[in-house]
Design an enzyme around this catalytic site. Structure first.
Site, PDB file in Angstrom:
ATOM      1  CB  SER A 140     -10.892  -0.176  -2.380  1.00 23.78           C
ATOM      2  OG  SER A 140      -9.532   0.224  -2.279  1.00 23.78           O
ATOM      3  CE1 TYR A 153     -10.113  -1.489  -7.381  1.00 20.32           C
ATOM      4  CE2 TYR A 153      -8.952   0.104  -6.006  1.00 20.32           C
ATOM      5  CZ  TYR A 153      -9.554  -1.134  -6.169  1.00 20.32           C
ATOM      6  OH  TYR A 153      -9.617  -2.013  -5.111  1.00 20.32           O
TER       7      TYR A 153
END
Length: 258
Positions: A140, A153
């Site tokens: 990501s 995350y």
């Protein structure tokens, strides 16, 4: 069996399901892994995908025994995949000052990192023995720099990027390629409740089309969409003081239960 085979985790929704559709359209046989297998089966039936071209395996990537068993079952039933995509992941906001959020951190790393390693593990030796194959990890843009309230995350995706780079070096010269894909903001259940702006938001089908091309081209690293690649490079270059000021007042990611 003469048709190529793709193995995808997290195939019940979002990016995983969009990738499954794109590979099906390209003529690949499918090996799909999900916790919610009923949803995957209903999706496959709705598209008229024949059972002999699609196998569905029930596994939670956090369960090492279950996910590695799913990989071995794929090898036994369908053969060695041409492409393995470790896509399963979670995104939940955390506050380190709150004790119960430490469990969320554990679950995030078990899913996004340990789950990726366990997804790849059954396939590395067979692919290396064959001398071909692609291992694809979904990272990501959030792995480039840390964002407030998103520590678990961001850290897990930064670890994904480094892990895949290490794996790429280990497999260099074996014929097995390692592809790191960094999505920007994709319209999936993971982003549906975000309470901050999401520039260059993409639909999962558009992401899947570009991801398919990147994997097929054998790139080692790609940010999708390219505009987020520019943003990511600028973020990396910003001095900490400037970066910190830019984030003042930014809404935090929802914590579990919010």
């Amino acid at each position: 069996m003469s048709r190529p085979l793709v193995y995808i985790t997290g195939a019940s929704s979002g990016i995983g399901q969009a990738l499954a559709l794109r590979y099906h359209q390209a003529g690949y046989r499918l090996a799909l892994v999900a916790r919610r297998t009923d949803e995957v089966q209903a999706w496959a039936r709705g598209l008229g995908i024949r059972a002999d071209t699609c196998r569905i395996f029930a596994a939670d990537v956090r369960d090492i025994d279950a996910i590695t068993a799913a990989g071995r079952a794929c090898l036994a039933d369908q053969g060695v995949p041409d492409v393995v995509i470790a896509n399963a992941g979670i995104s939940v906001g955390v506050d380190t000052a709150i004790a119960e959020d430490l469990e969320v951190v554990r679950r995030t790393f078990e899913t996004n990192n340990l789950g990726m390693c366990a997804t790849f593990q059954p396939f590395i030796s067979p692919m290396r023995a064959r001398g071909t194959g692609r291992l694809v990890g979904i990272a990501s843009v959030a792995g480039i720099r840390g964002l407030p309230g998103h520590g678990a995350y961001c850290a897990s995706k930064a670890a994904v990027i480094s892990y895949l780079e290490s794996l790429r070096g280990e497999l260099h010269g074996s014929g097995v390629g390692v592809v790191t894909l960094l999505p920007g903001y994709i319209a999936t259940p993971l982003t549906a409740s975000n309470r901050y702006s999401m520039p260059f938001l993409m639909q999962p089908e558009a992401f899947a089309a570009r991801a398919f091309d990147a994997i097929d081209d054998g790139v080692s690293y790609r940010v999708i969409p390219w505009q987020m690649g520019v943003v990511a490079k600028l973020m990396r270059l910003l001095p900490n003081a400037v970066f910190d000021r830019l984030l003042v007042g930014r809404e935090r990611k929802h914590r579990a239960g919010e």
